[in-house]
Design an enzyme around this catalytic site. Structure first.
Site, PDB file in Angstrom:
ATOM      1  CD  GLU A  70      -2.620   1.086   2.704  1.00 48.56           C
ATOM      2  OE1 GLU A  70      -3.676   1.741   2.763  1.00 48.56           O
ATOM      3  OE2 GLU A  70      -2.205   0.367   3.642  1.00 48.56           O
ATOM      4  CE  LYS A  74      -7.490   1.151   3.508  1.00 45.03           C
ATOM      5  NZ  LYS A  74      -6.337   1.707   4.258  1.00 45.03           N
ATOM      6  CB  CYS A  79      -4.505  -1.845   4.334  1.00 43.25           C
ATOM      7  SG  CYS A  79      -3.593  -1.817   5.903  1.00 43.25           S
TER       8      CYS A  79
END
Length: 260
Positions: free
Chosen positions: A46, A112, A146
């Site tokens: 990331e 995300k 994540c």
């Protein structure tokens, strides 16, 4: 020797220079160039050119910016897809965006979905709204970032996924959670899972211990990267995956969930 629809995947676990895109591109180029033998897919962490920074006003790149051009170059050189997330500006919004760049220059993007309130992502980035599955070399690859790994409904294999990628800047203080969740996502979905993290300390004095994992559909760890910079390549077997699903078809009994 690669067979049929086997997929060679390379996990790159670096230390990152804080908010220094060119230094990170240079460093990651050296790590990528150290890959031994052929690969099909290179996975970076990331925010791999900046570290986990909320300084989006300064650091956001346009879609056709320097990092995209660098990824296209590396993908063409390797004849492999290259992916990782980048702070991106697009149509007036800023995103923590995973870029999946293929050797021919085509690409897919995933924004995300689950922004991490504790570290200030909400209000800095726009949340993603869509799951993204990339079809690449006979594999259906789901893209996540994540914090997404904590949310099993969002990560659910709806008979559309063979491999899930989670690129991360996951702190050392919660590494046991990271490892447990990656294995859980593999087991419950009967898929391969690759979770790629970083090492070192960022500009906010947050420590990272790596623990990047490659997990098979049984939840067995194929590779765990140590608390250091590492490059690991392994082969994923589609035949093994399909045989396991036939012998133990738990996906047929999965509950339906309604997405947004």
């Amino acid at each position: 020797m690669k067979n049929g629809n086997d997929l060679r995947i390379t996990l790159i676990q670096p230390n990152l220079y804080w908010e220094s895109p060119q230094e990170n591109r240079n460093h990651l180029e050296e790590m990528i160039d150290s890959i031994e033998g052929p690969t099909d897919l290179v996975v970076l962490p990331e925010m791999f050119i900046t570290g986990f920074s909320m300084n989006a006003l300064t650091l956001a790149e346009p879609m056709d910016g320097d990092t995209m051009q660098w990824m296209k170059k590396k993908a063409a050189e390797l004849d492999a897809a290259v992916c990782g997330s980048v702070i991106t500006e697009d149509a007036g919004g800023r995103y923590n965006r995973l870029l999946f760049v293929q050797p021919d220059g085509s690409y897919a993007t995933y924004d995300k979905r689950h922004l991490f309130l504790i570290e200030g992502e909400i209000g800095v980035f726009e949340p993603g709204k869509e799951r993204v599955i990339v079809n690449f070399r006979g594999w259906r690859i789901a893209l996540y970032i994540c914090y997404d790994v904590r949310f099993p409904v969002w990560s659910r294999n709806r008979k559309d996924t063979d491999l899930a990628l989670y690129v991360a800047n996951w702190p050392a203080s919660r590494t046991q959670v990271w490892k447990t969740l990656l294995k859980a996502r593999a087991i419950e979905n009967q898929i391969y899972v690759a979770g790629v993290n970083r090492v070192g300390t960022d500009g906010n004095e947050i420590d990272y211990c790596g623990d990047s994992l490659l997990v098979n559909p049984r939840g067995e760890v194929m590779h765990r990267l140590e608390n250091r910079e590492e490059v690991v390549t392994d082969t994923l077997s589609m035949e093994s995956l399909e045989n396991f699903r036939i012998k133990f078809p738990v996906g047929n009994d999965a509950d339906d969930f309604r997405l947004l």
